[in-house]
Write an enzyme that holds these catalytic residues in place. Sequence first.
Site, mmCIF file in Angstrom:
data_model
loop_
_atom_site.group_PDB
_atom_site.id
_atom_site.type_symbol
_atom_site.label_atom_id
_atom_site.label_comp_id
_atom_site.label_asym_id
_atom_site.label_seq_id
_atom_site.Cartn_x
_atom_site.Cartn_y
_atom_site.Cartn_z
ATOM 1 N N GLU A 184 0.835 -1.212 0.000
ATOM 2 C CA GLU A 184 0.000 0.000 0.000
ATOM 3 C C GLU A 184 0.868 1.258 0.000
ATOM 4 O O GLU A 184 0.563 2.235 -0.683
ATOM 5 C CB GLU A 184 -0.930 0.026 1.227
ATOM 6 C CG GLU A 184 -1.928 -1.115 1.295
ATOM 7 C CD GLU A 184 -3.078 -0.992 0.303
ATOM 8 O OE1 GLU A 184 -3.070 -0.064 -0.521
ATOM 9 O OE2 GLU A 184 -3.976 -1.858 0.341
ATOM 10 N N ARG A 188 0.499 3.663 -3.213
ATOM 11 C CA ARG A 188 -0.188 4.935 -2.937
ATOM 12 C C ARG A 188 0.805 6.078 -2.715
ATOM 13 O O ARG A 188 0.706 7.124 -3.350
ATOM 14 C CB ARG A 188 -1.092 4.794 -1.709
ATOM 15 C CG ARG A 188 -2.170 3.744 -1.880
ATOM 16 C CD ARG A 188 -3.227 3.856 -0.808
ATOM 17 N NE ARG A 188 -3.996 2.618 -0.706
ATOM 18 C CZ ARG A 188 -5.221 2.530 -0.198
ATOM 19 N NH1 ARG A 188 -5.815 3.601 0.248
ATOM 20 N NH2 ARG A 188 -5.843 1.369 -0.126
ATOM 21 N N ASP A 314 -5.083 -10.165 -7.857
ATOM 22 C CA ASP A 314 -5.384 -9.204 -8.918
ATOM 23 C C ASP A 314 -4.188 -8.520 -9.588
ATOM 24 O O ASP A 314 -3.920 -8.691 -10.782
ATOM 25 C CB ASP A 314 -6.378 -8.143 -8.411
ATOM 26 C CG ASP A 314 -6.005 -7.527 -7.056
ATOM 27 O OD1 ASP A 314 -4.933 -7.858 -6.520
ATOM 28 O OD2 ASP A 314 -6.783 -6.700 -6.548
ATOM 29 N N GLU A 483 -12.264 0.073 -9.589
ATOM 30 C CA GLU A 483 -11.939 -0.863 -10.681
ATOM 31 C C GLU A 483 -12.912 -0.811 -11.856
ATOM 32 O O GLU A 483 -12.502 -0.957 -13.013
ATOM 33 C CB GLU A 483 -11.848 -2.299 -10.144
ATOM 34 C CG GLU A 483 -10.643 -2.561 -9.245
ATOM 35 C CD GLU A 483 -10.803 -1.994 -7.849
ATOM 36 O OE1 GLU A 483 -11.943 -1.673 -7.460
ATOM 37 O OE2 GLU A 483 -9.784 -1.856 -7.139
HETATM 38 C C1 DMJ Z 1 -6.342 0.297 -4.682
HETATM 39 O O1 DMJ Z 1 -5.581 0.606 -3.581
HETATM 40 C C2 DMJ Z 1 -5.541 -0.325 -5.761
HETATM 41 O O2 DMJ Z 1 -6.241 -0.230 -6.956
HETATM 42 C C3 DMJ Z 1 -5.204 -1.753 -5.458
HETATM 43 O O3 DMJ Z 1 -4.446 -2.366 -6.432
HETATM 44 C C4 DMJ Z 1 -6.454 -2.530 -5.240
HETATM 45 N N1 DMJ Z 1 -7.302 -1.926 -4.280
HETATM 46 C C5 DMJ Z 1 -7.506 -0.518 -4.252
HETATM 47 C C6 DMJ Z 1 -8.741 -0.019 -4.884
HETATM 48 O O4 DMJ Z 1 -9.837 -0.794 -4.780
#
Ligand code: DMJ
Length: 581
Positions: A184, A188, A314, A483
């Site tokens: 994260e 981010r 994912d 998404e």
């Molecule tokens: C985000 O922090 C990023 O897109 C991550 O890869 C997946 N989850 C969240 C958004 O849903």
Amino acid sequence: MRPTHQPIATKPSTDTTLQAGQPVPTKPSINTSLPIDLPGMTNVLSRYRNTDSHEYMKQWPGDLATNWRATQKQQMKLDDIIREAHCEDCRDSSLVDWAQRRKQVVSAAKRAWDFYYRDAFGLDEYRPISHTGRNFSQTGLGYYIADVLDTLWLMGLKDEYKAGRDFLVSQVTFEQPGSVSLFETTIRLLGGLLSAYRWSGETDRALLEVADQLGSRLAMSFNTSTGIPPETAILRSDGMPFAVESSTSEVSTLQLEFRYLAKLTGKQNYQQQVDRIMDIIFKAPKFDGLVSNYINAASGEFTGTFISLGSRGDSYYEYLLKQWLQTRQTEPVFREEYDSAMDGVRKFLATVSPDQNLTYIGELLRIESAAPKFSPKMDHLACFLAGNLALGSTNGVPLSDILPSSLRPRDREDLILGRELGETCAHMYFDTPSGLAPEIGWFRQVDSKTGKDISFNSDEQLIKPDGDILVHTLDRHYILRPETVESFYLLWKITGETKWREYGWRVFEAIEKWAWSPEYGYTSIDNVCVIPPTRRDSIETFFLSETLKYLYLLFNDADPTSLVDHVFNSEAHPLPMFTWE
Ligand code: DMJ
């Protein structure tokens, strides 16, 4: 004041939000010498190109295969779309004022920022109903601000950008106790800083210095015996978090950021360290290109029990494609692994619901056993795949700009599957009473012999009468995730079909209707299946960083972040493609 000159706080943080509530034991060190022996920056992965990394861990039961294939009708529809993309006279002739809609998104972003600025400026997390916030570490990381900064810039909110940027370069230090999520914090915070540096003109050395400071601390996590990092990172240099299992998606969703940081700073070890993780993953046996949800940091072997394109899987698939694009398609191993994985998706995960004929992506459970099981569960997170497939089908080039014959059969299959999944993700929104999607959708299944429903249990409800999508009580929330609108944006850019813009507008209207209030600003929604939906005292940074950014770009004809020159990291921070020459 420069970040490193901030006073060092000594009280250990008790805040563990980013670590899912787990206190992280520390060890003095784990093998701090990195035995990296890499041949060079451009051909670092080449030695695996000819090895068979797609071997099966085991022979899977044949009846597990879903074997999704595009239908004749879908193939013909794609031909129509390609024809329309090449036809000048067929361009969007609707009277919709997209510039006006874009302005409404900018207004939403400004309101979201203003509420945060008023109640919690500088804090890592914002609680809009309490009008307060808190930090993830002792003195905070600038987490919220760094994640939203490039959105403010791209939308032209320059005063807001300046306030955030000045805070980051003058108030934030990473020399503090406590631990953070490596993944994260990378996507981010580091991704946000790098993107803000890029978009503000690549001249703000102070901002780049903050990114480098952060990168150097996060990179300590790579000093393990295998090079696979633990999920948590300790920012101060006197300890290493100890963890054995790491989420596969988390350790393989660091590469775009560290590679670009290496390019900007000239510190090639940033790239070498994240390439090494990919080297290990490429060598590990897979299930038709699909990977298990956990990897052992000590052995480098997959250890998990399920395969998912949602949580914990994912962005592994997302970054396979995006590393191929970031490196300007010079490292074929990424594309090969991506293609192989998409074959696995079609073979084992993609299928169609019984009545609404919705194509969805399920999961595989008990993969360590002799009897793996298909589960008809699709996380909202998995909706990223719709756009990712479209992006990969043309490598970001709009259909209008490519020769139809240059699409390989597999690219056509990818694009068709992407469009079908885009429709399904739209249903996950538009079939609910609020027009907002639940965190997880389950799809009805019927017994092929008796035709009877085999999916219901007492904890489930249909999001729409006579529909195919079910929701569990615990999954009815919507935390303003990006998404689906991300995929609408990518599908629109690639295909030129206006319907994806219209879908995005419907999502935006539902957000405005239910997630906004003049008293609290924007909040997450607790239950999308009731009207009016109840609110949660939370808002994630990705609402501004991703959801509103993708909507803004979806309604923007100008295309500032062109997909042939930029690649969006997993948190929607557009980073440039480059090679080392
Ligand atoms: C985000 O922090 C990023 O897109 C991550 O890869 C997946 N989850 C969240 C958004 O849903």
